[in-house]
Design an enzyme around this catalytic site. Structure first.
Site, PDB file in Angstrom:
ATOM      1  N   LYS A 301       0.880  -1.170   0.000  1.00 33.22           N
ATOM      2  CA  LYS A 301       0.000   0.000   0.000  1.00 33.22           C
ATOM      3  C   LYS A 301       0.910   1.210   0.000  1.00 33.22           C
ATOM      4  CE  LYS A 301      -3.479   2.283   2.964  1.00 33.22           C
ATOM      5  NZ  LYS A 301      -4.391   2.092   4.122  1.00 33.22           N
ATOM      6  N   GLU A 305      -3.426   7.108   2.168  1.00 31.83           N
ATOM      7  CA  GLU A 305      -3.720   7.333   3.582  1.00 31.83           C
ATOM      8  C   GLU A 305      -2.449   7.541   4.402  1.00 31.83           C
ATOM      9  OE1 GLU A 305      -7.887   5.133   4.387  1.00 31.83           O
ATOM     10  OE2 GLU A 305      -6.178   3.788   4.438  1.00 31.83           O
ATOM     11  N   ARG A 338      -1.373  -2.262  -4.403  1.00 32.76           N
ATOM     12  CA  ARG A 338      -2.770  -1.874  -4.203  1.00 32.76           C
ATOM     13  C   ARG A 338      -3.116  -0.599  -4.960  1.00 32.76           C
ATOM     14  NH1 ARG A 338      -4.834  -0.815   0.884  1.00 32.76           N
ATOM     15  NH2 ARG A 338      -6.691  -2.090   0.870  1.00 32.76           N
ATOM     16  N   ASP A 379     -14.797   2.576  -0.851  1.00 31.01           N
ATOM     17  CA  ASP A 379     -14.131   1.783   0.179  1.00 31.01           C
ATOM     18  C   ASP A 379     -15.075   0.779   0.831  1.00 31.01           C
ATOM     19  OD1 ASP A 379     -12.201   0.844   1.868  1.00 31.01           O
ATOM     20  OD2 ASP A 379     -12.224   2.563   3.220  1.00 31.01           O
ATOM     21  N   GLU A 407     -16.325  -3.981   8.125  1.00 32.92           N
ATOM     22  CA  GLU A 407     -16.025  -2.639   8.615  1.00 32.92           C
ATOM     23  C   GLU A 407     -17.222  -1.707   8.480  1.00 32.92           C
ATOM     24  OE1 GLU A 407     -12.687  -0.931   6.591  1.00 32.92           O
ATOM     25  OE2 GLU A 407     -12.934   1.051   7.496  1.00 32.92           O
TER      26      GLU A 407
END
Lengths: 723, 723
Positions: A301, A305, A338, A379, A407
């Site tokens: 990743k 973020e 990713r 997401d 989630e």
């Protein structure tokens, strides 16, 4: 032993098994309790009198013994060397002359497929489970056991199975302190403190469960990894796990922090084009392969973020991925890069960013790089359109990433069967090569001729005794595995198998429970984010509704950014008059989505900003329709709870009670979602509820005031105070 | 059923029980597997043919049924109303005319004691288990089952038991996010997210285990509590737990954050003399009792390690405790006020602080306040002298706090049986009222006539399947319960009972394992902190050795503060020439400790700073003696590992393997402690090792460089980097 004592024995075995320990779900779907129907059991017993296999396939043989001895009520496993009526012959051409001698069309099975065939050999009726590899035989054994668990005929078998996807990988977002990001099933099953010295028997049970589904890869570390995770002591821990997993055909992959050469290697840069950086990674990769010869590769990743990545050095994602690919290629490893990225700067529409960054790079990646793309462009929301990258990268193998952990779908306590969500994505038509260019055909490689294929699922597994935090969440692990093996599978068929294997074959139980599962995801969409709404949950914890969430460090982490609700209307305009995200799809799709009338109503507010009085297909206003959808979600859950309450006689008490309690929680929380959402949107729409629809139980202030800093699945909040 | 089928049945039951599921330790010592010795089993069967009890004692009856049906190989529990030979009669005078009629000396049993007596009634040989309360009967049932589990005679019983301590309480340092401070057995067993709606069956099993030991109180929340922990939603969660625990005689207590009136109540102060503060607490207490009518009271850590307290308002500990005591008194609750304090300012000697602050307050506390005092004056070290407060507060009931979790004793992977440590404290003579004034007599109230008595243990329980992170750590939970019931118990006798109940009665197993347990604590003292050394562990995590730890925010959190090692010598001078902590003890003790010659050598460096060449009783130098002690610790562990390796045939594979792996870890870590400690102290003493003693495997820099930021049991470190 005569027939009477045998019957007595069986009755006792059945009784004691039940008595010795309450059912707690630990056995998963690998539940080999004796078949209660005596004639059926005896029928199977005749077709399975012994297991003949060479010792190199000991594991597959022992799984078969274990399964049959449980299911057929035999006190101990049987292994004899010669065939007779009812022999089950396991093996590969290498291991067994008999298998070489039979015409089984094995070449078509490839490296992981298998053939299960009933045939007569030297006058004996036997069953052959054959493959080209030991892992293939093991998969065949689990398939054969599944037939008995689900009480299918096994007298005239001619099964040819091969996976349609090469890399079927669980992604654990497990941290080194055993917390699990977005995990709702307790701590990580990986007890790093005691590894490598202590090998919890659970690691074996985990590998068994994965193998039973054909899952052949696991990433035990979080995509947001600690720089300490690639140090030598941890590599020894992963190697110990890999040794446990290897016989089950399960390979270990690791996450790599792009800045590791700085943090671990003391370099001044992690620039992928810097020779020292490349040398550091090469040495690290060599170190890993010395410990784990079949290491699968890295999951990365990068530039997302807050994670470091090649863009920190003005390099592209391709530059970063290719550097790693080059150093790992000699060992046969792959790089799973990713595509879930978003930059430090707020984008105009976050849904567009992955496509914007990656589509231009198509064709620039090394052969051993695959791009791992989430099912939708935001997401893991309860419903998203398929990700526009599917169909847009003919020269770059795309791996589909789905989230098994819930989630955004009610954590472990909501019953939400995810296979219909996976199926909806897989069957979505990208139109990339005309009609029929489904996402399934993109990821199985058949559409663009990808040389590498894969499917990844973000794990919902933890140290809870029932593995996944709830009994029904086991079905999501199960369904992921089955769909990764064959993305054309039917979610209903998978649910049927799982229910029969995990609970009982009683049709009076199986049918209502499968119906409940099949309707559960739409129920969650309705009570959480109906009609194309998305990202409406509470901040940080993602627990419960938060359509009012706004402000904070970045707008695209808020709910109002996505709902755009105001006095006039609601929805995100992604047509040409808005962000124009529709243009990222192939022309037929883009055209369909450009118009409110042709956009499927279940995605209406994903693509359009519409007035509260917009008339939906039902003739009702958008406002009324929204309220009706929210309410329908709650009603479905109430129905699920009632259905379950009527099934007590089919289930052991512990699992029955657990599921009952969770459905009560789900009903309460569905009502909370519905009420809080309606309270917020009504504060803007200023419209009355349609006749017969109850107002929220509290005022908006109440819902806004609720605060759950200790909700699981995220790092502890500083001071854990409610604002 | 005839005798042959009964034997067949039994054999099958035994076989299947073993086969159905591997032993994983979940059953704890409540392991009711059928007695293999057939004649013994038949003998017991005759003495236990039926259970006669009224329905109000259903729980005790069901525990007895469960135990007997397992142990005696009966397929189902038996309950009949009339007595016959072998009847077991349970009850209280209220419940049973028979019990009223017999002369059982029940008044002496008090509210929680019991009588177990064999007698003949109307011509039948029966066993009576009688008490004045249902909880007493339950305790008696567990005692009776223990006799059978440990294969004692039950034909002529005349047992009178009553607890010597009133409040026998587990302290869970469990946080609301389910992390456990200093916990090494996984997450908290308390799943706050799902409470109160879902009651994990484990809560019942926890209460059963506590009741089997006579533990009658539990504090499920950390002594460093969140301000959110006393809000209404959490009170409902505790109430749900209390409802599960109540039938087992287990009361819920809570930790209280002294500043809660500010954080939760919006007040400007938490001054205990402020009427608004008192009113806030009164309302909170009333709210709690409305939900939990038998709520036990508050456990308070105030003005310690950064926690708020009355001293923030220039009030005394007594002011703070009395305010809470006053508001809780009408409900019958108590305040457990912890004496583990240390101020913001560094004290000259932290060992002196609790005494200095509390001894002058003796007599100033309300009747329903008790002071909870750790066994030693520092903090649960492998060996400490008894806390000087014991003996110094004749007018204030003191509760002994011990740590069951092994924060400083090797976490879950070291086999360290703690009962000898508890016993050493309990049998220490304070001389407060002359010779024989043991700590046991202080806390059981007999020395000073305390009206309230208690013993608290910091729990080692977590969500791990084996409850305590290791099989042998179950023994520490067990021993705490038995010693809290009777602080005069023998640690060896308790070990014998536990081994027999948890593993097997085979003498060839019991004897070496009990020996191993009995020697294990001294081994840990030796390899960690021999001869009175203390507080020598790594910073923050407390994992592994760190005798070099110095600097940082406060000196009394470092190792060098305590070891005072330099080129000349080692040890903390607590005589008149140093901190004079010895003066806090009664004169005979103080005099003994003032001289190096009369100080027990096992506490030598706790009280004295001595040159490396100081001659010990053996005639060897202190330096040589230290090295020999460190080495002896490692040797003992090696011996434990070898002993265990020879016992494979007596233990099921899963537990055998787990324990083997842990002993290997312990041996490695004992060596690490020994080597790192010797390497550091040798860098100061500059002396050679005695002949025949191997040098450390690495140099000091290596040991200093080791870093384990993810060691369990503490909050995640910021960034989790190694320095």
């Amino acid at each position: 032993m005569n027939s009477v004592s045998r019957r007595l024995l069986f009755a006792l075995l059945a009784m004691t098994a039940a008595q010795v320990r309450a059912e707690d779900g630990y056995e998963l779907w690998l539940r080999y309790h004796a078949i209660a129907n005596e004639s059926l059991r005896e029928h199977y017993q005749q077709a399975a009198t012994e297991i003949a296999a060479p010792s190199t396939l000991a594991l597959a043989q022992s799984e078969l013994s274990r399964g049959l001895s449980g299911l057929l009520g035999r006190p101990e496993p049987i292994t004899i060397q010669s065939t007779r009526n009812g022999s089950i012959v396991l093996g590969t051409p290498r291991s067994s002359p008999l298998i070489t001698q039979l015409d089984l069309s094995l070449p078509k099975a490839g490296n992981e497929g298998y053939v299960i065939r009933s045939l007569t050999h030297e006058g004996h009726r036997i069953t052959v489970i054959a493959a080209n590899s030991d892992a293939g035989v093991l998969y065949g054994v689990f398939h054969f056991l599944r037939l008995i668990q689900t009480q299918q005929p096994i007298d005239a078998l001619d099964i040819h199975e091969a996976p349609r996807i090469q890399h079927r990988i669980l992604n654990h977002w497990d941290n080194l302190d055993r917390s699990v990001e977005r995990g709702y099933a307790g701590q990580s099953i990986f007890d790093w403190q005691k590894l490598p010295d202590y090998l919890d028997p659970r690691y074996t049970d985990y590998a068994r469960a994965c193998a039973s589904l054909g899952i052949n890869g696991t990433v035990p570390t979080n995509v947001n990894p600690s720089p300490i995770g690639l140090t030598a002591p941890y590599l020894r821990k992963y190697a110990a796990l890999a040794n446990v997993f290897r016989p089950y055909g399960l390979r270990v992959y690791l996450t790599a922090r792009f800045s590791a050469p700085i943090e671990m290697g003391g370099l001044k840069t992690a620039d992928p084009l810097d020779p020292a950086v490349r040398a550091w990674w090469k040495a690290k990769v060599d170190e890993i392969y010395a410990l784990i010869p079949d290491f699968g590769g890295f999951l990365v990743k990068a530039n997302s973020e807050g994670q470091p990545g090649p863009q920190d050095y003005h390099r592209t994602h391709a530059d970063g991925a290719n550097m790693l690919a080059d150093v790992i290629a000699p060992h046969g490893g792959i790089i799973l890069w990713r595509a879930f990225v978003y930059s430090k700067d707020e984008p105009q529409d976050r849904a567009k960013q992955a496509y914007s960054e990656f589509a231009p790079l198509d064709g620039q990646f090394r052969d051993n790089v695959v791009l791992q793309v989430k099912n939708g462009p935001i997401d893991f929301q309860p419903r998203e359109p398929f990700h526009p990258l599917f169909g847009a990268m003919p020269h770059t193998p795309l791996v589909l990433e789905v989230q098994i952990t819930k989630e955004y779908l009610g954590f472990a306590t909501h019953l939400v069967y995810l296979a219909p969500l996976f199926e909806e994505t897989l069957r979505s038509d990208t139109y990339a090569r005309g009609k029929g260019s489904t996402v399934a055909r993109v990821i199985d490689g058949s559409l663009f001729g990808y040389h590498t294929t894969g499917m990844a699922g973000v794990s919902n597994i933890g140290a809870d005794r029932n593995w996944t935090g709830s009994q029904f969440d086991q079905a999501n692990w199960y369904a992921f595995g089955r769909m990764a093996w064959n993305p054309l599978s039917s979610s209903r068929q998978i649910a049927q198998d799982w229910v029969k294997m995990t609970f009982t074959n009683e049709p009076a139980f199986v049918e209502p429970v499968v119906d409940m599962m099949m309707g559960s995801r739409e129920a969650a969409v309705n009570y959480m984010t109906p009609m194309g709404l998305h990202h409406q949950m509470a901040r940080t914890t993602h627990y419960g509704p938060g359509p009012w969430v706004s402000g904070g460090s970045r707008a695209d982490w808020t709910s109002t950014y996505y709902n755009r609700a105001d006095a006039w209307g609601i929805g995100f305009d992604r047509t040409a008059s808005g962000s124009n995200a529709v243009e990222q799809y192939a022309k037929p799709i883009a055209a369909e989505l450009a118009s409110t009338k042709s956009t499927p109503e279940q995605l209406l507010l994903w693509f359009h900003h519409l007035p509260w009085d917009y008339r939906t297909k039902s003739g009702r206003t958008l406002w009324d329709e929204l309220v009706i959808h929210y309410s329908a979600g709650v009603q479905t859950v109430s129905g699920m709870r009632r259905t379950w309450a009527g099934l007590q006689s089919y289930v052991d008490p512990q699992r029955f009670n657990e599921i009952s309690a969770f459905l009560t929680i789900q009903e309460k929380e569905a009502q909370w979602w519905r009420d809080a959402s309606i309270a917020y949107f009504q504060s803007l729409s200023k419209r009355p509820l349609p006749a017969g629809y109850a107002p929220p139980g509290h005022d908006l202030k109440y819902y806004e005031s609720l605060c759950f800093p200790y909700a699981p699945g995220h790092a502890p909040l500083p001071d854990a105070k409610c604002e």
